[in-house]
Design a protein around this motif. Sequence first.
Motif: not given
Lengths: 152, 392
Positions: A6, A68-76, A79, A85, A87, B137, B140, B147, B159, B162, B209-213
């Motif tokens: 991380r 809560f959310v679920v990330f489908h795009q990666n920035y790191f 990870m 994942y 958050v 971007m 990031g 972290p 967030m 949701q 999906p990008i950042c669900e929801p």
Amino acid sequence: MSLATRPAPVVDNWNRPFWQACGERRLILQRCTATGRCFFPPAPVSPFTGRPEWEWTEASGQGELWSFVVFHQNYFAGMKDEMPYPVVMVKLDEGPFLLTNLDGMTAADARIGMRLEVRFPGGPEGFLLPQFGPVEAPPMEASVEAPVGAAA
Amino acid sequence: MPADFAPSTDTPGLKAPGLQQPWAMRDTVAFAGIGTTRYGNFPETDSYGLGCEALNAALDDAGLKPGDIDGLIVNRMPSYERFAEMMGINPQYCLLTEAPGRFSGVSLALAAQAIATGAAKTIALVYGNNGRSVRMMYGGGDSQWSPWGMTSPGAIHAMMWQRHMHQYGTTHADLGWVAEAFRHHACLNPDAVMHGRPITRDDHARARPICEPLKLLDYCLINDGAVAWILTSAERARDMKRPPVLLSGYARQDAFHYGSAPPDDFWQPTLGACQSVYDRAGIGREDIQGLGIYDNFSPTVLFSLEGLGFCKPGEGGDFVRDGTLQLGTGRWPTNTSGGHLSDSYMQGWGIIAECVRQLRDDCGDRQIPNAQAMQYICATNIAQSLILRRDA
């Protein structure tokens, strides 16, 4: 889990005690001595008075899943293996919000309003990252005094 | 939140201290010129090149030359000094404003204040962005929450959304009405990036999906492009080439107490404070024909409508159902250019330009009939609303 890869926390003079405590598997917060209210992220002064009147206090480590959310795009880069994942935004019993992740459960089991508690399963070198998971079966008296909203 | 500031969210329409007074600048400042570039992927130029192009279009629109400009506000370009040097402008008032899109409205208010106080007579406000060709971007890097992998404005809105769904029973399908209406408008706007690419609410529901929801069609479109406005006093604007569009009212309330986390109140208190914009403008909600809403992500449209009192908190989903925001269908045509979702993410600058164009009857197939007044709303930690109207 790949907590070891991380992004490392950005440590400054105000949050250093927080991260040191996490390293000892303890969650601490600053509490305003004038109002008794806790705040986060760590800061040089209390946001309730603007004065440097605060003390570190041991947090209960418990709170409510606020959203809560679920990330489908990666920035790191570190990870990539965790995609997708979650958050979660946890409202600590002391008041402040933490943005954190789930441990011991998945986003599919996440329900807004559910009780969560902190744990420290790992982190990048030199750190333990607070993560949150289901509250372990509490002792009898503790469940009687569960905070308002626990069943929401 | 300090108790002496916080208007209760249970009290719709409660106004922040100091915002109830009559607004001294009502109708005193006007848009005299508007310029926009194409929006897309233009690696052959940069934010300066695009900014120069937009400013030249605005100068032509107003019938002015660079030497007529004595105030300059620059946004998203690296240096106000270099831009002024390029355009040959040596003003008596100049600044570069912060990058977030909330600063489109802030810049407008600063320019109005400068004109009202005599700090400058004619101010060019120029936004230039080449975010697409440089692959900007929005996420990031190191931050308070990196972290835990929490990053990007989209995740903050995901967030909030949701929580909104949980708290009020709204659904992702409610956002489909917003996306569909704005795409319909883009299809009426030959200059829109998504012109000719209609979508249905079903497409919105099935997007990746990008950042669900939130999913792809809830996100704005990053592009290269530029927007320029020229502001001057209403009096001077009346002698210029185009009919002036007046800044009738502006209201703003900031909130920075959220602990660096997503707001837990959908900005309802601060947007509620901005309802004073109607009193400030002397124009009631029913006298407004169309809206421009800062739609970086589709949920902010609902937050804006709820906060400004178009419906009650939590009822935004019901409010937009059946095409309320769609031109020719609903009472409140919104983002008629296509907005950030379907025209381009020009961070509010393009949406405000579209409001001006509506009030000059410049909008062709997407013209709102008899547009007399337009309202702009920006739901961010700097909550703002402004009302523009035709000169009588």
